[in-house]
Design an enzyme around this catalytic site. Structure first.
Site, PDB file in Angstrom:
ATOM      1  CD  GLU A   1       1.745 -16.285  -1.507  1.00  0.00           C
ATOM      2  OE1 GLU A   1       1.149 -15.187  -1.615  1.00  0.00           O
ATOM      3  OE2 GLU A   1       2.979 -16.367  -1.371  1.00  0.00           O
TER       4      GLU A   1
ATOM      5  NE  ARG B   1       2.422  -8.452  -5.302  1.00  0.00           N
ATOM      6  CZ  ARG B   1       1.467  -8.487  -4.393  1.00  0.00           C
ATOM      7  NH1 ARG B   1       0.751  -7.403  -4.162  1.00  0.00           N
ATOM      8  NH2 ARG B   1       1.204  -9.584  -3.722  1.00  0.00           N
TER       9      ARG B   1
ATOM     10  CG  LEU C   1      -6.118  -4.253  -4.629  1.00  0.00           C
ATOM     11  CD1 LEU C   1      -4.658  -4.677  -4.660  1.00  0.00           C
ATOM     12  CD2 LEU C   1      -6.681  -4.387  -3.216  1.00  0.00           C
ATOM     13  N   GLY C   2      -6.690  -4.459  -7.943  1.00  0.00           N
ATOM     14  CA  GLY C   2      -7.655  -5.317  -8.617  1.00  0.00           C
ATOM     15  C   GLY C   2      -7.949  -4.941 -10.059  1.00  0.00           C
ATOM     16  CD  GLU C   3      -8.966  -0.300 -12.006  1.00  0.00           C
ATOM     17  OE1 GLU C   3     -10.057  -0.105 -12.583  1.00  0.00           O
ATOM     18  OE2 GLU C   3      -8.116   0.601 -11.805  1.00  0.00           O
TER      19      GLU C   3
ATOM     20  CG  ASN D   1       0.347 -16.522 -11.462  1.00  0.00           C
ATOM     21  OD1 ASN D   1       0.870 -17.163 -12.363  1.00  0.00           O
ATOM     22  ND2 ASN D   1      -0.931 -16.639 -11.157  1.00  0.00           N
TER      23      ASN D   1
ATOM     24  CD  GLU E   1      -3.969 -12.253 -12.473  1.00  0.00           C
ATOM     25  OE1 GLU E   1      -3.407 -11.134 -12.504  1.00  0.00           O
ATOM     26  OE2 GLU E   1      -4.806 -12.553 -11.606  1.00  0.00           O
TER      27      GLU E   1
END
Length: 439
Positions: free
Chosen positions: A67, A271, A311-313, A337, A340
């Protein structure tokens, strides 16, 4: 005369007050499991972590990473227009993402527990000029308290499943009161729009799904090149955003695929990076040689599984994987989602349980833009089919990209629908500062 609260909501509020002491125990347990941040406990009880900024403040509540990602472009646009934005979320991973991605004049706080005292304390401090919640975050106390204070209130990228709608309809007085607290609902699809209207929402529009407007996730080119050089010409597939139980499914599929593709490398990306040690133990138990991203381990010839425990890769990992199984689709997580992965050219395979983005997945499956696997034992054969037929894989990726391109524009339409509410927030701010014209 103000509408009286339904009895069920009154009881819910009373129960929230009575159980507040237990929330301290719940927080302690979740913090011990890495699901809360001990030093930010006060935020969950409505005690602010930072001062309120001066001027107009827009509050957006997004539950988790998915979200948050969907509303980041809107937050960036609001910041460019001069609004201060307060983003709240529930999960630690969303907080970590916010720390990296929020613009300078934006703040992150953890969402207060949905009790009258916690929510009231939160609102007393932050005094938002406009409040918005994302997708399906429907919290009775939050809705009631925002409405009682007369704060303009909107639901962004709203979704409502058929089963959730039926459940709300079983308590029509309560649901009618709660959903009338919303001044505006911006629904993802026409089906969502009709369900919100049946539940009593006063103003519902359908600008589309904000997730289609997601930006291509970034990656450090040096990191991508280094990993690509280490992998060389080995075949690669990825199990992305997996949840407990799905790591085992991916590892079993990988064992089967290795029989046909010697040297095959699995990129396994859970996740929640907090589960990384548990996932690493599963990999070792399965007999695969492991390398961990968080430890800086290189991919060598013997590496069977590369654990993406950072995280974030995702932008990095999607760029390296021509085929991806997208997790959260074999359990109750509701799917993640897919946009991406599509933007970076990775062909998608999913399980069947994707309620969180059902409309997007329905189009992908029906148009042959993603493969749906009904049962976990079928995963290996579907991955193999995509690996064996690069032309078919490219056609699937192209169809998925076309669907994403056709679905774009929700961000612009959402901003258009919000413009009157934002103008009202700015006017309220000017009046508070004494800039408005007197009668």
């Amino acid at each position: 005369m103000a509408e009286r609260r339904p009895i069920a909501l009154t009881l819910y509020r009373a129960l929230g007050r009575a159980l507040t002491p237990l929330l301290h125990l719940l927080f302690r347990r979740r913090a011990a499991n890495g699901k809360e941040i001990e030093g930010r406990k006060g935020e969950r009880f409505g005690v602010p972590g930072v001062p309120r900024p001066k001027g107009s403040l827009v509050w957006i509540h997004a539950a988790s990473v998915g979200e948050t990602m969907s509303v980041l472009p809107l937050i960036e646009q609001l910041a460019r227009d001069g609004h201060s934005v307060l983003l709240t979320s529930v999960t630690v991973t969303a907080a970590e993402l916010a720390e990296k991605r929020l613009p300078e004049n934006c703040i992150h706080q953890f969402t207060p527990y949905d009790t009258p005292d916690c929510v009231s304390s939160f609102l007393d401090h932050w005094r938002p000029d406009l409040a918005m919640v994302v997708e399906s975050e429907i919290w009775p106390c939050m809705f009631d308290e925002v409405h009682q204070r007369g704060v303009p209130f909107a639901l962004l990228n709203g979704r409502m499943s058929e089963s959730s709608s039926r459940n709300w309809m079983k308590a029509p007085k309560t649901s009618g009161y709660i959903f009338k607290c919303l001044d505006l609902v911006l629904a993802q699809s026409d089906a969502d729009k009709q369900r919100f209207l049946k539940l009593g929402c006063r103003h519902v529009e359908m600008p589309g799904n904000l997730k289609f407007d997601a930006a291509e996730p970034a990656a450090e080119e040096d990191d991508r090149r280094q990993l690509a050089d280490q992998i060389g010409d080995r075949p690669v597939w990825m199990a992305a955003l997996t949840h407990p139980g799905e790591d085992e499914i991916a590892l079993k599929a990988h064992a089967r695929l290795l029989e046909e593709y010697p040297g095959l490398l699995l990129l396994l990306v859970p996740r929640h990076p907090a589960r990384a040690d548990d996932v690493a133990a599963l990999v070792r138990e399965s007999g695969h040689a492991l390398a961990r991203r968080s430890c800086g381990d290189p991919v060598v010839a013997e590496t069977g599984v590369y654990l993406g425990d950072t995280l974030g890769e995702m932008g990095l990992f999607y760029r390296l994987a021509p085929v991806t199984f997208l997790g959260g689709s074999f359990n109750d997580a509701g799917g993640h989602n897919p946009v991406e992965a599509v933007l970076l050219g990775s062909a998608l395979v999913t399980g069947p349980r994707v309620a969180n983005a059902r409309a997007v997945y329905k189009d992908l499956w029906e148009q042959g833009a993603a493969l749906k696997v009904a049962e976990p034992p079928e995963l290996a054969s579907e991955i193999a089919r995509l690996m064996d037929h690069p032309d078919s894989r490219k056609e699937q990726v192209d169809r998925a990209m076309n669907l994403v391109i056709m679905g774009r524009g929700a961000l612009t339409r959402t901003a258009d629908f919000l413009r009157p509410m934002l103008a009202g927030a700015s006017q309220a701010d000017m009046m508070e500062r004494g800039d408005g014209q007197g009668a």
